[in-house]
Design a protein around this motif. Sequence first.
Motif, PDB file in Angstrom:
ATOM      1  N   ASP A 166       0.839  -1.153   0.021  1.00 27.20           N
ATOM      2  CA  ASP A 166       0.157   0.019  -0.057  1.00 27.20           C
ATOM      3  C   ASP A 166       1.006   1.219  -0.179  1.00 27.20           C
ATOM      4  O   ASP A 166       1.976   1.083   0.504  1.00 27.20           O
ATOM      5  N   ASP A 167       0.353   2.429  -0.749  1.00 27.87           N
ATOM      6  CA  ASP A 167       1.271   3.463  -0.797  1.00 27.87           C
ATOM      7  C   ASP A 167       1.211   4.418   0.629  1.00 27.87           C
ATOM      8  O   ASP A 167       1.898   5.194   0.912  1.00 27.87           O
ATOM      9  N   THR A 168       0.148   4.073   1.474  1.00 22.74           N
ATOM     10  CA  THR A 168      -0.055   4.729   2.526  1.00 22.74           C
ATOM     11  C   THR A 168       0.363   4.396   3.825  1.00 22.74           C
ATOM     12  O   THR A 168       0.139   3.232   4.243  1.00 22.74           O
ATOM     13  N   THR A 169       1.202   5.292   4.573  1.00 20.77           N
ATOM     14  CA  THR A 169       1.755   4.680   5.899  1.00 20.77           C
ATOM     15  C   THR A 169       0.709   4.170   6.683  1.00 20.77           C
ATOM     16  O   THR A 169       1.089   2.925   7.455  1.00 20.77           O
ATOM     17  N   ALA A 170      -0.412   4.903   6.890  1.00 17.15           N
ATOM     18  CA  ALA A 170      -1.357   4.327   7.859  1.00 17.15           C
ATOM     19  C   ALA A 170      -1.837   3.079   7.487  1.00 17.15           C
ATOM     20  O   ALA A 170      -2.419   2.180   8.452  1.00 17.15           O
ATOM     21  N   ASN A 171      -2.011   2.868   6.156  1.00 19.15           N
ATOM     22  CA  ASN A 171      -2.763   1.740   6.035  1.00 19.15           C
ATOM     23  C   ASN A 171      -1.477   0.394   6.199  1.00 19.15           C
ATOM     24  O   ASN A 171      -2.074  -0.825   6.206  1.00 19.15           O
ATOM     25  N   VAL A 172      -0.459   0.788   5.756  1.00 21.78           N
ATOM     26  CA  VAL A 172       0.623  -0.204   6.232  1.00 21.78           C
ATOM     27  C   VAL A 172       0.674  -0.771   7.480  1.00 21.78           C
ATOM     28  O   VAL A 172       0.823  -1.772   7.924  1.00 21.78           O
ATOM     29  N   GLU A 173       0.590   0.427   8.625  1.00 20.50           N
ATOM     30  CA  GLU A 173       0.619  -0.025   9.987  1.00 20.50           C
ATOM     31  C   GLU A 173      -0.701  -0.780  10.249  1.00 20.50           C
ATOM     32  O   GLU A 173      -0.816  -1.689  11.306  1.00 20.50           O
ATOM     33  N   GLY A 174      -1.869  -0.526   9.490  1.00 26.07           N
ATOM     34  CA  GLY A 174      -2.967  -1.087   9.876  1.00 26.07           C
ATOM     35  C   GLY A 174      -2.769  -2.534   9.556  1.00 26.07           C
ATOM     36  O   GLY A 174      -3.208  -3.535  10.410  1.00 26.07           O
ATOM     37  N   ALA A 175      -2.362  -2.831   8.439  1.00 25.77           N
ATOM     38  CA  ALA A 175      -2.049  -4.338   8.053  1.00 25.77           C
ATOM     39  C   ALA A 175      -1.084  -4.979   9.067  1.00 25.77           C
ATOM     40  O   ALA A 175      -1.428  -6.275   9.558  1.00 25.77           O
ATOM     41  N   ARG A 176      -0.057  -4.454   9.384  1.00 24.88           N
ATOM     42  CA  ARG A 176       0.651  -4.946  10.734  1.00 24.88           C
ATOM     43  C   ARG A 176       0.107  -5.148  11.867  1.00 24.88           C
ATOM     44  O   ARG A 176       0.206  -6.039  12.654  1.00 24.88           O
TER      45      ARG A 176
END
Length: 202
Positions: A166-176
């Motif tokens: 994902d291009d968005t930091t918040a969405n990457v963190e959500g996945a983690r």
Amino acid sequence: MTIKHIVFDIGKVLIHYDPELGYHDIIPDPAERRWFLDNVCTHAWNMEQDRGRSWSDAEAVLIAQHPTREREIRAFRQNWHRMVSHAYEDSVQILRALIASGIDVTMLTNFASDTFREAQKRYPFLCESRGVTVSGDVCMIKPDVDIYHHHAARFALEPAATLFIDDTTANVEGARAAGWQAVQFIDAPRLVSDLRQHGIVF
């Protein structure tokens, strides 16, 4: 853990998205156009359509607040097709190569239901993975952890063996936070490098 599943975001990873492209002829002045998108048809307003709100309800909210801007407000949906101007062909090549190599690929996107179906008609590769979760269909949006759990359950993904792009930091963190592995999309060469670092050769 060995990656068994790859999940792609869509906007700004596989296809370009820029709301300003829908307004060049309606609001020619760049500063006024930027003001309109920052203060009227905002990102936060549009996210509610990604969460499942209808366009008619969304437009009614803003027209009540900005009655002199009705034409410009309605133009957001009317000109949406201009905002997704092109695919990122190098990213699409990666997507298709992963699928062709036998890796399990799905998609998870924040997208209004109706505009996503338009995008699928325009960009056939959006139909080529094993499946897609569209936020507007399930009334959940990234980075809320529930949408990742929903996607994993729907497609029988093993969270720890899932890599999200994902291009968005918040969405990457959500996945983690949902127990997935994740990388932030910068560009196609960086993605190839990130995939190799996760042991994915295709």
